[in-house]
Design an enzyme around this catalytic site. Sequence first.
Site, PDB file in Angstrom:
ATOM      1  N   LYS B 181       2.321  -7.735  15.656  1.00 52.77           N
ATOM      2  CA  LYS B 181       1.725  -6.462  15.252  1.00 52.77           C
ATOM      3  C   LYS B 181       0.423  -6.711  14.502  1.00 52.77           C
ATOM      4  O   LYS B 181       0.423  -7.235  13.399  1.00 52.77           O
ATOM      5  CB  LYS B 181       2.657  -5.660  14.339  1.00 52.77           C
ATOM      6  CG  LYS B 181       2.099  -4.251  14.121  1.00 52.77           C
ATOM      7  CD  LYS B 181       2.667  -3.540  12.919  1.00 52.77           C
ATOM      8  CE  LYS B 181       1.969  -3.859  11.634  1.00 52.77           C
ATOM      9  NZ  LYS B 181       0.610  -3.289  11.503  1.00 52.77           N
ATOM     10  N   GLY B 233      -0.165 -11.328   4.618  1.00 51.90           N
ATOM     11  CA  GLY B 233      -0.539 -10.050   4.025  1.00 51.90           C
ATOM     12  C   GLY B 233      -0.291 -10.074   2.532  1.00 51.90           C
ATOM     13  O   GLY B 233      -0.347 -11.137   1.908  1.00 51.90           O
ATOM     14  N   SER B 234       0.016  -8.932   1.994  1.00 54.18           N
ATOM     15  CA  SER B 234       0.133  -8.829   0.543  1.00 54.18           C
ATOM     16  C   SER B 234       1.438  -9.435   0.046  1.00 54.18           C
ATOM     17  O   SER B 234       2.434  -9.489   0.755  1.00 54.18           O
ATOM     18  CB  SER B 234       0.067  -7.360   0.121  1.00 54.18           C
ATOM     19  OG  SER B 234       1.283  -6.723   0.460  1.00 54.18           O
ATOM     20  N   THR B 235       1.411  -9.887  -1.194  1.00 55.12           N
ATOM     21  CA  THR B 235       2.604 -10.448  -1.811  1.00 55.12           C
ATOM     22  C   THR B 235       3.708  -9.397  -1.908  1.00 55.12           C
ATOM     23  O   THR B 235       4.879  -9.690  -1.705  1.00 55.12           O
ATOM     24  CB  THR B 235       2.247 -11.020  -3.194  1.00 55.12           C
ATOM     25  OG1 THR B 235       1.469 -12.213  -2.986  1.00 55.12           O
ATOM     26  CG2 THR B 235       3.479 -11.380  -3.997  1.00 55.12           C
ATOM     27  N   GLU B 236       3.301  -8.166  -2.172  1.00 53.67           N
ATOM     28  CA  GLU B 236       4.283  -7.085  -2.289  1.00 53.67           C
ATOM     29  C   GLU B 236       5.083  -6.926  -0.988  1.00 53.67           C
ATOM     30  O   GLU B 236       6.318  -6.878  -1.000  1.00 53.67           O
ATOM     31  CB  GLU B 236       3.506  -5.802  -2.605  1.00 53.67           C
ATOM     32  CG  GLU B 236       4.341  -4.629  -2.978  1.00 53.67           C
ATOM     33  CD  GLU B 236       3.492  -3.350  -3.006  1.00 53.67           C
ATOM     34  OE1 GLU B 236       2.247  -3.465  -3.066  1.00 53.67           O
ATOM     35  OE2 GLU B 236       4.081  -2.272  -2.940  1.00 53.67           O
ATOM     36  N   GLY B 238       5.274  -9.138   1.357  1.00 51.75           N
ATOM     37  CA  GLY B 238       5.969 -10.408   1.574  1.00 51.75           C
ATOM     38  C   GLY B 238       7.325 -10.434   0.895  1.00 51.75           C
ATOM     39  O   GLY B 238       8.328 -10.892   1.461  1.00 51.75           O
ATOM     40  N   GLU B 255       2.474 -15.928   4.256  1.00 54.50           N
ATOM     41  CA  GLU B 255       1.182 -16.354   3.713  1.00 54.50           C
ATOM     42  C   GLU B 255       0.615 -15.137   3.017  1.00 54.50           C
ATOM     43  O   GLU B 255       0.222 -14.171   3.666  1.00 54.50           O
ATOM     44  CB  GLU B 255       0.296 -16.874   4.843  1.00 54.50           C
ATOM     45  CG  GLU B 255      -0.811 -17.766   4.353  1.00 54.50           C
ATOM     46  CD  GLU B 255      -2.049 -16.985   4.039  1.00 54.50           C
ATOM     47  OE1 GLU B 255      -2.197 -16.589   2.859  1.00 54.50           O
ATOM     48  OE2 GLU B 255      -2.859 -16.748   4.938  1.00 54.50           O
ATOM     49  N   CYS B 289      -7.605 -14.075   1.414  1.00 52.05           N
ATOM     50  CA  CYS B 289      -6.495 -14.315   0.488  1.00 52.05           C
ATOM     51  C   CYS B 289      -6.751 -15.542  -0.373  1.00 52.05           C
ATOM     52  O   CYS B 289      -6.301 -15.611  -1.508  1.00 52.05           O
ATOM     53  CB  CYS B 289      -5.187 -14.452   1.257  1.00 52.05           C
ATOM     54  SG  CYS B 289      -5.348 -15.540   2.671  1.00 52.05           S
ATOM     55  N   GLU B 386      -5.312  -9.419  -7.402  1.00 48.20           N
ATOM     56  CA  GLU B 386      -6.152  -9.709  -6.250  1.00 48.20           C
ATOM     57  C   GLU B 386      -6.979  -8.463  -5.931  1.00 48.20           C
ATOM     58  O   GLU B 386      -6.426  -7.409  -5.630  1.00 48.20           O
ATOM     59  CB  GLU B 386      -5.252 -10.074  -5.064  1.00 48.20           C
ATOM     60  CG  GLU B 386      -6.014 -10.620  -3.892  1.00 48.20           C
ATOM     61  CD  GLU B 386      -5.083 -11.115  -2.787  1.00 48.20           C
ATOM     62  OE1 GLU B 386      -3.993 -10.525  -2.617  1.00 48.20           O
ATOM     63  OE2 GLU B 386      -5.464 -12.071  -2.084  1.00 48.20           O
TER      64      GLU B 386
END
Lengths: 327, 478, 289
Positions: B181, B233-236, B238, B255, B289, B386
């Site tokens: 996606k 993508g974002s840590t959130e 993730g 990542e 990132c 970030e």
Amino acid sequence: MPTTAPTDPAPGLAAYSEVTASEASLRRFLHGLPGVDQVGAEARAAGLGTRSIKTTAKAWALDLAIRMVDLTTLEGQDTPGKVRALASKALRPDPADPTCPSVAAVCVYGDLVGEVKAIVGDQVNVAAVATAFPSGRASMDVKLADTRDAVAAGADEIDMVIDRGAFLAGRYLQVFEEIVATREACVRPDGSHAHLKVIFETGELQTYDNVRRASWLAMLAGTDFIKTSTGKVQPAATLPVTLVMLEAVRDFREATGVQIGVKPAGGIRTAKDAIKYLVMVNEIAGDDWLDPDWFRFGASTLLNDLLMQRTKMTTGRYSGPDYFTLD
Amino acid sequence: MAFEYAPAPESRSIVDIKPSYGLFIDGEFVDGRGASFKTVNPATEETLAEVAEASDADVDLAVRAARRAFRGWSRMSGKERAKYLFRIARIIQERGRELAVLESIDNGKPIKESRDVDVPIVAAHFFYYAGWADKLEHAGLGPNPQPIGVAGQVIPWNFPLMMLAWKVAPALACGNTVVLKPAETTPLTALLFAEICQQADLPPGVVNIVTGAGGTGQAVVSHPDVDKVAFTGSTEVGKAIARAVAGTDKKVTLELGGKAANIVFDDAPIDQAVDGIVSGIFFNQGHVCCAGSRLLVQESVAEEVLARLKRRMGTLRLGDPLDKNTDIGAINSREQLDRIRELSDIGEAEGAERWAVACDLPSSGFWFPPTVFTGVTQAHRIAREEVFGPVLSVLTFRTPAEAVEKANNTPYGLSAGVWTEKGSRILHMASQLRAGVVWANTFNKFDPASPFGGYKESGYGREGGRQGLAAYLKGAEA
Amino acid sequence: MARIDVRKTYKLYIGGAFPRSESGHSYEVTDSKGKFVANAALASRKDVRDAVVAARKAFGPWSARTAYNRGQILYRIAEVMEDRRPQFEEAVKQSEGGSAAAARNQVDAAVDRLVWYAGWADKLAQVIGNANPVAGPFFNHTAPEPTGVVGVLAPQSSSLLGLVSVVAPVIVTGNVAVVVSSYERPLPAVTFSEVLATSDVPGGVVNVLTGDAGTLGPWLAAHMDVNAIDLCGVAGATDLATSLEVAAADNLKRVRRAPDAEPDWAAEPGLAPMTAFVEQKTVWHPIGI
């Protein structure tokens, strides 16, 4: 007699008198300059080389580049006839187009200065190589005599070589003093002086750290221009070497208020290359240096390519070598 | 007279953007069953195309197609799989200009970067992993390396095609099939990649591309028949994925975000360090990132470095992403622009000093000038969160120990930079920094042979290199 | 008249010391036939907290030791265990039941496993790290580093071999461990702690909590200063394992998932127990003059 001693430092330079007071202090200073990372410097130069200069910008840059050319012949086979032809070309690079500007200077060996001067008069400068060009291997007396001869013959500019042996052996003060002495030898009876360009032969200095040190050394010694190469050693001028020298003159002016010129010489053969150099001048040193007084190309074949590209810009079609003089 | 660079626009006629796009499932473009969404050119806000938003049912179809294809693809000899990947790599090179232009139009990044960085790395990545396909038993990841199955992959908008390559190339080389996606705001190059798969005669179902937003991504990663989840993508998000796969057998690589320190010592090669600071934070508008978003500069040279940095920033050219001389393109979306503005305003409100390059911003599109905050401390939000934009926070330090402490004082651990001419200090710093990639006297370099990935909350698993294979082989740990 | 024996209450092992549980609680440990053997400290969440602090403090110095030195220390643990074989055999036999020979085999295998891991200390980086031939003038290499503080829920059945098999791979690469021992079979872990305390392992590198993985696991899994967790000790407890994995996501811990059942500990472990808890670091540097 000179009315002022040519080595009187500019006010901003005075602060550096300690630096050049001894071999040890000069070495400390030069080795205290920030290092140059080869890969980073080359990447930056390559990046600037990807700028796309088109249409009006290109036309402007081509004319500027022509005005910056030190049209050069430095061959054992040079004759008065050869250099006179070159001098004529310097005045009128494109006989078919009166709007085409003259070049900055004609650069020859000292013994041919008079021949060139006779043709160009005061319209184009005459530069002479000196100090046992290209190797710099001669006694100091000989080097200075070489310089004085050229100045006496009417040279407007002197392109001296440094003693690379002394530089690489770490005898910085010796190199410094040779430049100072040559600068004094450039002084004319009326007190004015021939502009001095100091050639490093960067291909022999090998590292960008050395190029940066040589640049500062020469600037502290009072040169007017710093120049990459004799054209007799490969590699001659490169974009990254010129980048490092442009950074040096930029930093030097910031530190001392004194502006020094830069002359890449040797190996610049195409208009495309010349424009890359101009982009670099613009983005590294700034537009104060975008002037023949502050930036030169030491070249011979470059001029014809500049002229061909210029013609393409004005006529809209590609030209060929038969339409430009080979002198 | 100043040297004014005339406009040098790359022609966009090489790309042919269709008014609408469907999903790429089982080797065909099909209409989605769900809604659709618009993708816009962030430099102009012009709508580029309508793109299908894959529903759960669409994702299910894609996973089924991938499962069917897995049988044949995983059993195909590595030598044959390799040739498909080599083919794809070659087509990417051949259509490089088209991909670069389309990437710049849909993403907003300068053509100089899409042309000279993104697309060449994409091709190189396929070349690199193509070569692994028939050598997996030599990778040191076990005696009988086996693919995992169907990989569900969700990628971000900052390097749309590069992230696709990082996901798809190793997955396919190892014999997996994928459902990928792309990001909601940058689907177009992934759809062009789908065409490339057709052009390469890749067996149907080996690569499936489902466009959509967060809901589609969630459907991909939580589909019960997906064996492997790869997310950038974002840590959130993730963390949400890590929770969603808990208790399953799904293998996961993540990542995620970063807040990298770029550490400049007083003996640094200063001009290259300044260039490294610039490429560290302004490359790709700071939508990176691993961006060097925290400049840690030794106090003794802080003033000089900042002066040089500001002068250098003054030469950056912001504007039309398709102009070959543009250094700073458009911010990818209004949403992202709002976030950059918000965090910058907070930085100012918290007392940091804001400085931005004085440049004219185009009247339409999403733009943010290269910006530096000085007087930042570890307590400021702009030093911790970030920003994902062209915003640099500058902090100072006095000793190597302080630099290490500040650099590591973050939940992230993706990358770090060190600038010094002293070799032993470089090796010391490199060993002390808790980050997956350490750039010493350089920054933001990427290569298919070079493993990339984070420590701590920057995620786990590595992409690139031999280690990158482990994510797509059963039982293998990098 | 038979002598009245001195009944022991074993303590925890945190930061190189043997404290009682912060809560003051202990529990009765029985042998495989249900007969009282000793009291063990019942670790609480506060002991988890203290152990993590001790571990974090030990991490920097331990990870900075040379690989050779860590290998030497692991080998030293094996030497000291070898010396105390009878005590371990007794503890294993008491805990797990079975014959003396079976217990002896377990101890032998545990000592041998330590020796095996000791040898890996200065080899793993050579096997799983590499130089990367990037397309540019850059030196580029990737090498493993320890991930940090690792929570280890030790296996419930294999009280010694299983314990050693999950602890050794964590610490050999430079990590530090907070270990929750088998609840019903904690005595080999207690004896192992005593070995650690006398075999050059710096305090805090391994911390051993006797207690319930179901109680302590959630605190470890949710602890934001723990970098990774091995869920082996809740093998088969699917719901618990899932909830721990969910909690571990809060700071993206590296999770070694719980197997459905404890593995065959006699089998050669391979690299996975070590590689699950290392980070691969890639370093770039230009090559120039």
